[in-house]
Write a protein that holds these residues in place. Structure first.
Motif, PDB file in Angstrom:
ATOM      1  N   ARG A   1       0.891  -1.019   0.027  1.00  0.00           N
ATOM      2  CA  ARG A   1      -0.002  -0.092   0.163  1.00  0.00           C
ATOM      3  C   ARG A   1       0.823   1.422  -0.059  1.00  0.00           C
ATOM      4  O   ARG A   1       0.376   2.205  -0.673  1.00  0.00           O
ATOM      5  CB  ARG A   1      -1.183  -0.040   1.269  1.00  0.00           C
ATOM      6  N   ILE A   2       1.977   1.320   0.696  1.00  0.00           N
ATOM      7  CA  ILE A   2       2.948   2.405   0.832  1.00  0.00           C
ATOM      8  C   ILE A   2       3.611   2.453  -0.626  1.00  0.00           C
ATOM      9  O   ILE A   2       3.576   3.744  -1.116  1.00  0.00           O
ATOM     10  CB  ILE A   2       4.131   2.243   1.986  1.00  0.00           C
ATOM     11  N   LEU A   3       3.785   1.609  -1.390  1.00  0.00           N
ATOM     12  CA  LEU A   3       4.446   1.653  -2.884  1.00  0.00           C
ATOM     13  C   LEU A   3       3.364   2.249  -3.484  1.00  0.00           C
ATOM     14  O   LEU A   3       3.690   2.983  -4.465  1.00  0.00           O
ATOM     15  CB  LEU A   3       5.080   0.222  -3.203  1.00  0.00           C
ATOM     16  N   GLN A   4       2.125   1.599  -3.573  1.00  0.00           N
ATOM     17  CA  GLN A   4       0.985   2.065  -4.482  1.00  0.00           C
ATOM     18  C   GLN A   4       0.807   3.640  -4.077  1.00  0.00           C
ATOM     19  O   GLN A   4       0.616   4.183  -5.230  1.00  0.00           O
ATOM     20  CB  GLN A   4      -0.262   1.192  -3.812  1.00  0.00           C
ATOM     21  N   HIS A   5       0.760   4.010  -2.819  1.00  0.00           N
ATOM     22  CA  HIS A   5       0.561   5.744  -2.660  1.00  0.00           C
ATOM     23  C   HIS A   5       1.829   6.364  -3.267  1.00  0.00           C
ATOM     24  O   HIS A   5       1.374   7.451  -4.031  1.00  0.00           O
ATOM     25  CB  HIS A   5       0.746   5.774  -1.206  1.00  0.00           C
TER      26      HIS A   5
ATOM     27  N   SER B   1       6.492  10.229   6.037  1.00  0.00           N
ATOM     28  CA  SER B   1       5.970   8.976   7.001  1.00  0.00           C
ATOM     29  C   SER B   1       4.684   9.363   7.630  1.00  0.00           C
ATOM     30  O   SER B   1       3.752   8.919   7.542  1.00  0.00           O
ATOM     31  CB  SER B   1       6.934   8.662   7.686  1.00  0.00           C
ATOM     32  N   ALA B   2       4.532  10.739   7.932  1.00  0.00           N
ATOM     33  CA  ALA B   2       3.411  11.259   8.565  1.00  0.00           C
ATOM     34  C   ALA B   2       2.312  11.153   7.675  1.00  0.00           C
ATOM     35  O   ALA B   2       1.192  10.980   7.914  1.00  0.00           O
ATOM     36  CB  ALA B   2       3.610  12.753   8.889  1.00  0.00           C
ATOM     37  N   THR B   3       2.444  11.814   6.333  1.00  0.00           N
ATOM     38  CA  THR B   3       1.491  11.771   5.127  1.00  0.00           C
ATOM     39  C   THR B   3       0.974  10.364   4.992  1.00  0.00           C
ATOM     40  O   THR B   3      -0.320  10.136   4.781  1.00  0.00           O
ATOM     41  CB  THR B   3       1.963  12.410   4.051  1.00  0.00           C
ATOM     42  N   LEU B   4       2.020   9.462   4.686  1.00  0.00           N
ATOM     43  CA  LEU B   4       1.488   7.914   4.587  1.00  0.00           C
ATOM     44  C   LEU B   4       0.728   7.584   5.871  1.00  0.00           C
ATOM     45  O   LEU B   4      -0.351   6.785   5.330  1.00  0.00           O
ATOM     46  CB  LEU B   4       2.863   7.241   4.191  1.00  0.00           C
ATOM     47  N   ALA B   5       1.205   7.711   7.082  1.00  0.00           N
ATOM     48  CA  ALA B   5       0.265   7.352   8.200  1.00  0.00           C
ATOM     49  C   ALA B   5      -0.989   7.820   8.075  1.00  0.00           C
ATOM     50  O   ALA B   5      -2.038   6.947   8.286  1.00  0.00           O
ATOM     51  CB  ALA B   5       1.025   7.612   9.238  1.00  0.00           C
ATOM     52  N   ARG B   6      -1.079   9.043   7.820  1.00  0.00           N
ATOM     53  CA  ARG B   6      -2.665   9.809   7.632  1.00  0.00           C
ATOM     54  C   ARG B   6      -3.517   8.864   6.743  1.00  0.00           C
ATOM     55  O   ARG B   6      -4.605   8.866   6.740  1.00  0.00           O
ATOM     56  CB  ARG B   6      -2.655  11.259   7.640  1.00  0.00           C
ATOM     57  N   GLU B   7      -2.765   9.067   5.535  1.00  0.00           N
ATOM     58  CA  GLU B   7      -3.622   8.599   4.172  1.00  0.00           C
ATOM     59  C   GLU B   7      -3.849   6.962   4.265  1.00  0.00           C
ATOM     60  O   GLU B   7      -5.063   6.508   3.829  1.00  0.00           O
ATOM     61  CB  GLU B   7      -2.877   8.787   2.932  1.00  0.00           C
TER      62      GLU B   7
ATOM     63  N   ALA C   1      17.610  19.083  -0.763  1.00  0.00           N
ATOM     64  CA  ALA C   1      17.977  20.299  -1.743  1.00  0.00           C
ATOM     65  C   ALA C   1      16.406  20.280  -2.808  1.00  0.00           C
ATOM     66  O   ALA C   1      16.554  21.397  -3.432  1.00  0.00           O
ATOM     67  CB  ALA C   1      18.969  20.215  -2.730  1.00  0.00           C
ATOM     68  N   GLU C   2      15.709  19.165  -2.759  1.00  0.00           N
ATOM     69  CA  GLU C   2      14.658  19.097  -3.705  1.00  0.00           C
ATOM     70  C   GLU C   2      13.406  20.037  -3.184  1.00  0.00           C
ATOM     71  O   GLU C   2      12.227  19.789  -3.494  1.00  0.00           O
ATOM     72  CB  GLU C   2      14.289  17.637  -3.947  1.00  0.00           C
ATOM     73  N   GLY C   3      13.553  20.834  -2.227  1.00  0.00           N
ATOM     74  CA  GLY C   3      12.404  21.543  -1.775  1.00  0.00           C
ATOM     75  C   GLY C   3      11.491  21.227  -0.643  1.00  0.00           C
ATOM     76  O   GLY C   3      10.521  21.751  -0.277  1.00  0.00           O
ATOM     77  N   HIS C   4      12.068  20.276   0.305  1.00  0.00           N
ATOM     78  CA  HIS C   4      11.311  19.670   1.239  1.00  0.00           C
ATOM     79  C   HIS C   4      11.605  20.007   2.561  1.00  0.00           C
ATOM     80  O   HIS C   4      11.216  19.428   3.584  1.00  0.00           O
ATOM     81  CB  HIS C   4      11.037  18.228   1.141  1.00  0.00           C
ATOM     82  N   GLY C   5      12.398  20.983   2.738  1.00  0.00           N
ATOM     83  CA  GLY C   5      13.041  21.523   4.021  1.00  0.00           C
ATOM     84  C   GLY C   5      13.848  20.365   4.634  1.00  0.00           C
ATOM     85  O   GLY C   5      14.358  19.679   4.056  1.00  0.00           O
ATOM     86  N   ARG C   6      13.355  20.255   6.120  1.00  0.00           N
ATOM     87  CA  ARG C   6      14.017  19.396   6.966  1.00  0.00           C
ATOM     88  C   ARG C   6      13.252  18.004   7.085  1.00  0.00           C
ATOM     89  O   ARG C   6      13.484  17.092   7.526  1.00  0.00           O
ATOM     90  CB  ARG C   6      14.250  19.952   8.301  1.00  0.00           C
ATOM     91  N   GLU C   7      12.109  17.919   6.595  1.00  0.00           N
ATOM     92  CA  GLU C   7      11.220  16.989   6.633  1.00  0.00           C
ATOM     93  C   GLU C   7      11.882  15.785   5.662  1.00  0.00           C
ATOM     94  O   GLU C   7      12.565  16.052   4.697  1.00  0.00           O
ATOM     95  CB  GLU C   7       9.673  17.125   6.182  1.00  0.00           C
ATOM     96  N   ARG C   8      11.596  14.521   5.994  1.00  0.00           N
ATOM     97  CA  ARG C   8      12.098  13.342   5.096  1.00  0.00           C
ATOM     98  C   ARG C   8      11.040  12.869   4.456  1.00  0.00           C
ATOM     99  O   ARG C   8      10.196  12.343   4.961  1.00  0.00           O
ATOM    100  CB  ARG C   8      12.583  12.225   6.191  1.00  0.00           C
ATOM    101  N   TRP C   9      11.371  12.880   3.030  1.00  0.00           N
ATOM    102  CA  TRP C   9      10.280  12.654   1.921  1.00  0.00           C
ATOM    103  C   TRP C   9      10.840  11.529   1.315  1.00  0.00           C
ATOM    104  O   TRP C   9      12.146  11.408   1.090  1.00  0.00           O
ATOM    105  CB  TRP C   9      10.199  13.906   0.968  1.00  0.00           C
TER     106      TRP C   9
END
Length: 242
Positions: free
Chosen positions: A44-48, A57-63, A90-98
């Motif tokens: 499900r994570i890969l699909q999302h 990880s927070a976005t995935l947990a919520r969705e 450097a890809e514009g996501h700040g300090r969050e782990r994307w």
């Protein structure tokens, strides 16, 4: 012949129909990696990530209705085997782990080379993958209920049968993959109005015909014979657009 149940991606061409240099297929023969893929939550994570792009990880947990501890653990396991990777800061996501899904031409060993344990893992993996694909298809049909949306007709569907040797079937599959890659392109070359279209390929040998009983009543076609007619392979395709 089997592949990862999600969309198989390679280096995109510069535009539709344009030839491109494709990455070499990678066979997933490591049992530990296959077990990682077979876990339903990781699927499900890969699909999302495949459908919606990078996420935390927070976005995935919520969705997905999970907790962040679980999604973080599953992401690390997927990353350990190269299925996902962390995006650079450097890809514009700040300090969050994307995290993003890693594209690639991933294939599974043919069933004849799978160990009994690997076959069990593959059966579990495919069971969840096919169920997820069917759910996606049904949800898309429900969303397309309104006829005003031109994408409501975007459900090409075909059922058919052809008589092939095993080498011909392999060649057929590779031609399908080559066609799929001809239409791939980066987001920068995608025109307005384009949408992500999910593609799935499934082929399987027809069941052997059952012998016809000689004791069947005359003047009435036996049940087995009717089934034989329904199953008999023929060299034509049936297209039934939805």
């Amino acid at each position: 012949m089997a592949q990862e149940p999600r969309a198989r991606e390679t280096a995109p061409p510069k535009g539709p129909h344009a030839p491109t240099e494709l990455s070499a297929p990678t066979e997933l023969s490591d049992l530990a990696a296959l077990k990682v893929l077979a876990q339903p939550r990781r699927q499900r994570i890969l699909q999302h990530l495949t459908l919606h792009g990078p996420a935390t990880s927070a976005t995935l947990a919520r969705e997905l209705g999970l907790n962040t501890g679980a999604t973080s653990y599953h992401l690390r396991e997927l990353a350990r085997h190269g299925f996902v990777e962390e995006q650079a800061a450097a890809e514009g996501h700040g300090r969050e782990r994307w995290w993003r899904a890693v594209p690639g031409d991933r294939r599974f060993p043919p069933r004849s080379r799978q160990s009994p344990e690997m076959r069990l893992v593959m059966d579990e993996l495919n069971h969840h993958a096919y169920a997820a694909d069917l759910e996606l298809f049904e949800q898309a049909q429900l969303r397309a209920g309104a006829g005003e949306d031109p994408w409501a007709d975007a459900f090409p569907y075909s059922r058919g049968s052809v008589r092939l040797t095993l080498p011909e079937l392999r060649a057929f599959f590779e031609e399908y993959i080559a066609l799929l890659n001809r239409y791939k392109r980066p987001d920068t070359d995608t025109p307005p109005g384009a949408r992500t279209v999910l593609t799935r390929f499934l082929a399987l040998p027809a069941p052997d015909a059952a012998p016809v009983s000689e004791s069947a009543p005359r003047g009435r076609e036996p049940h087995d014979r009717r089934e034989l007619h329904d199953r008999e392979p023929h060299n034509r395709g049936e297209s039934d657009p939805t």
